[in-house]
Design an enzyme around this catalytic site. Sequence first.
Site: not given
Length: 525
Positions: A237, A271
Site C-alpha cells: 500500500e 496517502c
Amino acid sequence: METATDTAIDVINPITKTRLYAIEETPEQTVAEVFDRSRKIQPSIRKLTVKQRVTEVLRIKEYIIDNRESILTRIIEETGKSRVDGFTSEVFEIIDVIDVFAKLAPKFLKNRKVPTPLVLIGKKSEIWYEPLGTILVIPPWNYPLYQALVPSIMAFLSGNAVVVKPSEVTPLKGLVEDILEKSGFMKNAIQVVYGSGVTGIRCIDARPDKIHFTGSCRTGKKIMAHAAQHLIPVDLELGGKDAAIVFDDINIERTVNGIMWGGYTTGGQSCTSVERCYVHTNIFDAFVEMLTDRSKKLRMSHAERNIEDPEDCDVGCVTTEFQLQIIEGHIADAVAKGAKVLCGGSREAGTHHFPPTVIVGVDHSMEIMTEETFGPVIPVMRFETEEEAIALANDSVYGLGGSVWSKDIKRARRAASAIKTGNLSINNHMLNEGNPNLPFGGIKNSGFGRYKGEAGLLTFSNAKSVLVDADGSNIDPNWYPFTKGKYKLLSGIVDYLFSDKKRNWLKFALVGLKIDSIGKKEKLN
Ligand code: NAD
C-alpha cells in the site's frame, strides 16, 4: 523522559519539538523469539472458529471505545494531528472496521461450494479459506494506530498470528501492547517489535508467511526485493498523487469545503490527500478566491496547542522535519518555475507548523504536480474540457485515489471510470476509506493488493481449492491406459458440448454414457 543511548532513535513531539522517549532496534535474537512465539500460538488461532476470533477482536473494540480519549492523546503527541482528524481517521475508523468485520468475517471466510462442470459430473468443488501462518505488518508514520491495527485484525480474523513493526517516527511505544493486554485479547496472537528499516529487514529474514506493507514507494521496492529472496508474498500500500477534478456545475461552497478537507486533513499527510486540483476554467477564479479565503480562516497548529481541545486546531502540524523539507522543496521548485502562492507557503520559523497553502500557475513540469508533497498544500490548475482533465489526472506514475466533482452524475461517473486509480470518490474525497465494505489499494506505483472489503480479508488466506470425488469402481476416462476409444470420446465432448457449431445434446448424452463406463472396459489389468 528516558536517557538516550548511541543507537537510540528519538521520538519527537512535533507540536513542541520536544523529545518524548527513544526506541532501540530490536536485536536479531529477540526478533527470532517473537516469531517463534508467533508460530507456537498460530495453530491455536487456527483452531478457533471465525466467530470465536470475532469475540477476541470485539474486546479490542470495547477497550478502544472506553479509552478513546487517552489513546487519541497518545496519537496526537507523536503525529501532531488535530484532535478531530485523529479521532475520525484513527479511533473512529478502527472501531468502525471492527464493527463491520465482526459481521462480514464469518460470511467471507466460510468454506464455499462452487459449481462443478458437467464433464466432471458426480464430483463436488469447494474453496476453503485457511490461514497463511504469521503475517508481518509494517505501517507508516502518518496513521500509526490505524495502519498497525486494521491489517493485524484482518490477518487475525483470517486465523493468522501477527507481528507488527511500527514506524520508528511514530512508534506509539507500548500502546498497541496495552490495548491488546488490557482488553484481554489472546496473548501473543499480535506482537510488536520496534526499530527502523534495520529491524524491518530482520523481521523479513525471520520469514513471515506474508508481508503487509504500508509506506513509501521507495521502501516498498526494497521490501519486495528483500522478500523475493525468501519468496514471501507482499501486499504493498504505497503513496499517491491524487487528483481532484472539479467541473463547473458544482455548488462552489460545498466543493471548496470538501477540497480543503481532502487537502489539509492530517496536515495533508494522507496517502489519498488532494495533491492536485483541476478546476474548470468557467469557475476557476471564483473557486480559487473562495478556497484561498477559507484556507486563511482555518486554525492552524501552534506550539501552545491544547491538544485535548478539539477546537484549538483545524489543520495539524507536519510530523517530521524531512517531510517539511520535501514540502518546502516542492513549493520552491514551483515558484521558481512561475507558480504563485496565494496563502501559506512557508512554515512558522523553527517549527513544524505549516499553514494551509494554495498555489496557482502550476503545471506538470513542477514537482508539486508530479511528486507526493504530503503536506497541507493544494496546487490548483485550470482545465477546459473533460478529456483534458482526465489526461491531466492520468499523467502520473501513481494510481491510488482521486475525486470527481459534478452535479451531472452521468458525467462524473464517466470521468471517474476514465481515471486510472485503485479508489475514487464522486462529490467527496477519500471517503472510500470510510467504508470498510469497500476494498482499498492502489495500482501503478501506488502498489498492489487490497485491504478491507472482501478482498482485504481474503488476502490473508490461502484459498485452498478442493475437489471431492467418490470412492467406488469408476476409473476416470482420462486415466491410464490411453486408448483410441477414450480419445475419441473425449474429442466428442469438445464437439458436442463446447462447439457452438457442432453442439448436439443427444450425441453428447451418448458420449457421456459411454465415457462413464469406458474406464472399466479399457483398463490396466
Ligand atoms: P516509509 O516507506 O519511510 O516507512 C514505512 C515503514 O517501513 C516504516 O515502518 C519503516 O520503518 C519501514 N521500513 C523502512 N525501510 C525498511 C526496510 N528496508 N525494510 C523493512 N521496513 C522498512 O513510509 P513512511 O514515510 O512511514 O509513510 C509515508 C508513506 O506511506 C507515504 O508515501 C504515503 O503515501 C504512504 N501511505 C500509503 C497508504 C496506503 O494505504 N496506500 C497509507 C498511508 C501511507
